[in-house]
Design a protein around this motif. Sequence first.
Motif, PDB file in Angstrom:
ATOM      1  N   GLU A  10      12.213 -69.577  -1.897  1.00  0.00           N
ATOM      2  CA  GLU A  10      12.960 -68.998  -0.774  1.00  0.00           C
ATOM      3  C   GLU A  10      14.426 -69.376  -0.851  1.00  0.00           C
ATOM      4  O   GLU A  10      15.303 -68.581  -0.522  1.00  0.00           O
ATOM      5  N   TYR A  14      17.594 -66.656  -0.624  1.00  0.00           N
ATOM      6  CA  TYR A  14      18.655 -66.626   0.372  1.00  0.00           C
ATOM      7  C   TYR A  14      20.013 -66.959  -0.241  1.00  0.00           C
ATOM      8  O   TYR A  14      21.047 -66.465   0.219  1.00  0.00           O
ATOM      9  N   ARG A  38      14.782 -68.647   8.787  1.00  0.00           N
ATOM     10  CA  ARG A  38      13.965 -67.932   7.811  1.00  0.00           C
ATOM     11  C   ARG A  38      12.951 -67.050   8.524  1.00  0.00           C
ATOM     12  O   ARG A  38      12.338 -67.460   9.512  1.00  0.00           O
ATOM     13  N   THR A  69      12.520 -59.934   4.138  1.00  0.00           N
ATOM     14  CA  THR A  69      12.755 -60.808   5.275  1.00  0.00           C
ATOM     15  C   THR A  69      12.957 -59.961   6.527  1.00  0.00           C
ATOM     16  O   THR A  69      13.688 -58.970   6.493  1.00  0.00           O
TER      17      THR A  69
END
Length: 290
Positions: A10, A14, A38, A69
């Motif tokens: 993750e 990002y 998140r 997301t």
Amino acid sequence: MEFVVDKVSEDSFYENLLIGLPKVLEKLPSVSDLYLERFSPVQHNNICAWEQKHGVLLPEDLRSFYASTNGLLYTYNFHYRDSGSEEDKVVGRIEVNGLNELAPVYGYEIKPDPGVNMEDDHYELKLGTDSKIFELVNLNDLGRVILVYINHRYLPSIWLHNASMKFNFLADDFTTYLRMCVHHLGIPFWQFSFSGEGIPEWSEMVFRLLAPAILPLHKKIDEIKKHDDEFSDILINKIDSNIFRTTRLTPNTMPPNEPNLTPRQIKKKQLKPKFPPKLQKKPLHHSKKN
């Protein structure tokens, strides 16, 4: 080779999404409390359900974003004095609504000739009965960033809808808008630098303290692209859309011999957008099956 979010951490996802912005902010004076919220990915069937409910197809980059997301929220605090007082604090913010908050916006004026025209030095947006707009970001009482469908045959573009109900063009697509958010460091109300009224004075002060090279603020993204070398230190990198989770291709709603017109292309051709004949679209469940 397709890049799928599940195959990388993750953090890497990002970091790529924000084009390294956190590392830049960490080095800036008086910047603290960097925070990233998140979100879980949106399931494919939920994206299809949203499209069917609102009668539009999300553009491929935005659909892929939600498949990776369910929204974006990245914030940081900037104190422009050493006092540490809350009164001297500015909260930088990069935000995109989740899919459920991508809600329709009503109350705009309906025109008989919808489209985008060039008036003096700005774009004029006219919406018709088939037009639809959705809220991407809420800017408190000053306005909102919206996703605009002139009608269902045309790919949407990103606009600023201010409190006085005026529309100001921001970007041709979601990927470009997200890139602009990073370029402007998420400084509050940077979107108004693309409007006639301009940004608040205190926002301009933050620009001059954090990123003076971005000024003058009236520069458009096309002008910045022409001078990548000059702005090489200001996060003008391209977002790689491959970082998003790969989903099915969104059916192109334009006819094969008609390009996807954008406001910039309309200006170049000096033409009003002409709507092609009504297309026979396949239902969403057919696209999903294929």
